[in-house]
Design a protein around this motif. Structure first.
Motif, mmCIF file in Angstrom:
data_model
loop_
_atom_site.group_PDB
_atom_site.id
_atom_site.type_symbol
_atom_site.label_atom_id
_atom_site.label_comp_id
_atom_site.label_asym_id
_atom_site.label_seq_id
_atom_site.Cartn_x
_atom_site.Cartn_y
_atom_site.Cartn_z
ATOM 1 N N THR A 196 0.803 -1.221 0.000
ATOM 2 C CA THR A 196 0.000 0.000 0.000
ATOM 3 C C THR A 196 0.834 1.268 0.000
ATOM 4 O OG1 THR A 196 -0.079 0.207 2.410
ATOM 5 C CG2 THR A 196 -1.708 -1.264 1.377
ATOM 6 N N GLY A 197 2.125 1.150 0.337
ATOM 7 C CA GLY A 197 2.973 2.320 0.471
ATOM 8 C C GLY A 197 2.867 2.991 1.824
ATOM 9 N N GLU A 209 -2.300 8.087 10.418
ATOM 10 C CA GLU A 209 -3.346 8.963 9.883
ATOM 11 C C GLU A 209 -3.848 8.466 8.536
ATOM 12 O OE1 GLU A 209 -1.683 12.847 9.695
ATOM 13 O OE2 GLU A 209 -1.368 13.024 11.867
ATOM 14 N N ASP A 210 -5.162 8.203 8.464
ATOM 15 C CA ASP A 210 -5.785 7.759 7.209
ATOM 16 C C ASP A 210 -4.990 6.620 6.579
ATOM 17 O OD1 ASP A 210 -7.816 9.695 7.424
ATOM 18 O OD2 ASP A 210 -6.523 11.203 6.508
ATOM 19 N N ALA A 211 -4.623 5.649 7.376
ATOM 20 C CA ALA A 211 -3.739 4.582 6.910
ATOM 21 C C ALA A 211 -4.461 3.614 5.989
ATOM 22 C CB ALA A 211 -3.169 3.834 8.110
ATOM 23 N N ASP A 233 1.895 -3.520 4.592
ATOM 24 C CA ASP A 233 2.971 -2.587 4.960
ATOM 25 C C ASP A 233 2.406 -1.312 5.580
ATOM 26 O OD1 ASP A 233 1.784 -1.524 2.711
ATOM 27 O OD2 ASP A 233 3.655 -1.195 1.610
ATOM 28 N N ALA A 234 1.399 -1.465 6.431
ATOM 29 C CA ALA A 234 0.740 -0.322 7.067
ATOM 30 C C ALA A 234 0.564 -0.609 8.551
ATOM 31 C CB ALA A 234 -0.605 -0.041 6.397
ATOM 32 N N ILE A 235 0.000 0.351 9.264
ATOM 33 C CA ILE A 235 -0.074 0.271 10.714
ATOM 34 C C ILE A 235 -1.031 -0.804 11.210
ATOM 35 C CG2 ILE A 235 -1.898 2.011 10.952
ATOM 36 C CD1 ILE A 235 -0.316 3.037 13.431
ATOM 37 N N ASN A 236 -2.007 -1.171 10.395
ATOM 38 C CA ASN A 236 -2.973 -2.178 10.815
ATOM 39 C C ASN A 236 -3.652 -2.731 9.576
ATOM 40 O OD1 ASN A 236 -5.441 -3.432 12.129
ATOM 41 N ND2 ASN A 236 -4.438 -2.553 13.919
ATOM 42 N N ILE A 237 -4.011 -3.992 9.617
ATOM 43 C CA ILE A 237 -4.714 -4.553 8.470
ATOM 44 C C ILE A 237 -6.162 -4.082 8.443
ATOM 45 C CG2 ILE A 237 -5.576 -6.695 9.498
ATOM 46 C CD1 ILE A 237 -4.406 -8.024 6.827
ATOM 47 N N ASP A 238 -6.655 -3.571 9.584
ATOM 48 C CA ASP A 238 -7.990 -2.992 9.668
ATOM 49 C C ASP A 238 -7.919 -1.477 9.704
ATOM 50 O OD1 ASP A 238 -10.255 -4.921 9.889
ATOM 51 O OD2 ASP A 238 -9.021 -5.773 11.490
ATOM 52 N N ASP A 239 -9.035 -0.855 9.372
ATOM 53 C CA ASP A 239 -9.162 0.587 9.557
ATOM 54 C C ASP A 239 -9.225 0.859 11.059
ATOM 55 O OD1 ASP A 239 -9.560 3.259 9.183
ATOM 56 O OD2 ASP A 239 -11.570 3.084 8.318
ATOM 57 N N MET A 240 -8.294 1.686 11.550
ATOM 58 C CA MET A 240 -8.183 1.898 13.003
ATOM 59 C C MET A 240 -9.169 2.942 13.500
ATOM 60 S SD MET A 240 -4.082 1.540 13.667
ATOM 61 C CE MET A 240 -4.281 1.787 15.433
ATOM 62 N N GLU A 261 1.775 -7.553 10.095
ATOM 63 C CA GLU A 261 1.585 -6.106 9.950
ATOM 64 C C GLU A 261 2.921 -5.380 10.029
ATOM 65 O OE1 GLU A 261 -2.857 -5.451 11.749
ATOM 66 O OE2 GLU A 261 -1.303 -6.037 13.182
ATOM 67 N N HIS A 262 2.954 -4.169 9.489
ATOM 68 C CA HIS A 262 4.149 -3.316 9.506
ATOM 69 C C HIS A 262 5.276 -3.895 8.635
ATOM 70 C CE1 HIS A 262 2.188 -1.286 12.889
ATOM 71 N NE2 HIS A 262 2.027 -2.482 13.410
#
Length: 317
Positions: A196-197, A209-211, A233-240, A261-262
């Motif tokens: 996802t970048g 923010e808006d991950a 490659d983001a803070i969470n696989i779910d919308d936090m 994650e991460h």
């Protein structure tokens, strides 16, 4: 241990013009289910071809047979390159805002060890205090469900040397990776890695923010199609969303699908053809722990996600 070879027909178009056809060509392959990209890479290397624009493979047949020494093939220790996909853990690192940061302190310093061992012999023994959700980590089903498999209960076949499929939404502006990004992919028995970048903001306030994340529908699609592992490659696989539901965790872990994650560095992997590993220590009654996530890809591969090298099979991603 069984060894495998692949037989196929090929059409090659050269970058400078012209081409060639091959019928019934065989190469050594590293395992029973090589991706088409792996076979194409081995074919190009075995023939020592000049720069090519495109390789098309047909009538692929993989069979058990001892290797015959294909150049740059599985018997060549230089044939694969390794790609690091984990963040470095250091004292004070913030992975998730609000979570305790790791503390790294000496249990036995080198100086103190000199009183314990013979002259000229010294060691360091260090202590780390951290939550399981530190750095690049893996969630087992126990993270979500009290009766789910814990870290010690996960079989290696769910964690190591998995064929990988990379799903790219980086740079698209898409936050929720949904079914539209997944449809048409063969994910059965594979590690599905969501590029996802989001890692560009690692260890900064913007990371949360808006991950990017996986949608509920996307998670259900991956369950229905037999994914072995899912990483992002983001803070969470779910919308936090504060106090919100966590449908991706809920669906994937209920199906026994580990989550990583991460991640980072997914831009360095091809859409298919990589082998992914992310194995935590065997800790009982524990749901989440950091991993050394990495992948191996054919060393002869020159592909990037913009297809600048251009020679991968046209059916690939």
């Amino acid at each position: 241990m069984l060894q495998y070879r692949a037989e196929f027909d090929a059409t090659v178009m050269f970058s400078a013009g012209g081409g060639l056809h091959a019928q019934g060509f065989t190469v050594d392959v590293p395992h029973a289910e090589p991706a088409e990209a792996e076979i194409a890479a081995l074919f190009v290397a075995a023939c020592r071809l000049p720069p090519v624009a495109r390789v098309e493979l047909r009538n692929i047949r993989v069979f058990a047979e001892p290797h015959r020494g294909t150049p740059a093939g599985p018997a060549d220790p230089q044939r694969r390159r390794w790609v690091e996909l984990s963040h470095v853990i250091s004292a004070g690192l913030t992975t998730l805002p609000g979570m305790p940061v790791p503390e790294i302190t000496p249990h036995l310093s080198r100086a103190a060890s000199r009183d314990v061992y013979a002259a000229g012999t010294e060691f360091t023994i260090d202590r780390i205090t951290m939550v399981g959700n530190t750095g690049t980590y893996l969630d087992s089903p126990f993270h979500r469900y009290p009766d789910g498999a814990d870290l010690a209960g996960l079989p290696l076949e769910k964690l190591a040397d998995l064929p990988a499929v990379v799903v790219r939404t980086a740079g698209s502006g898409v936050r929720a990776v949904g079914v539209d990004a997944l449809e048409g992919l063969d994910v059965a028995g594979r590690a599905v890695l969501l590029h996802t970048g989001g890692d560009v903001h690692w260890a900064t306030p913007q990371y949360a923010e808006d991950a990017p994340h996986l949608s509920a529908a996307g998670a259900q699609w991956l369950v229905d199609h037999g994914a072995a592992l899912v990483g992002i490659d983001a803070i969470n696989i779910d919308d936090m969303v504060p106090a919100g539901e966590r449908p991706a965790h809920t669906l994937l872990l209920a199906a026994g699908i580990p989550i990583v994650e991460h991640l980072t560095g997914l831009a360095n992997l091809p859409p298919t053809g990589a082998r992914f590993t992310a194995a935590p220590p065997r800790v009982s009654a524990f749901g989440t722990f950091p991993v050394r996530a990495y992948a191996s890809v054919p060393a002869v591969e020159q592909h990037d996600h913009r297809r600048s090298a251009g020679w991968l099979p046209t059916s690939d991603g």
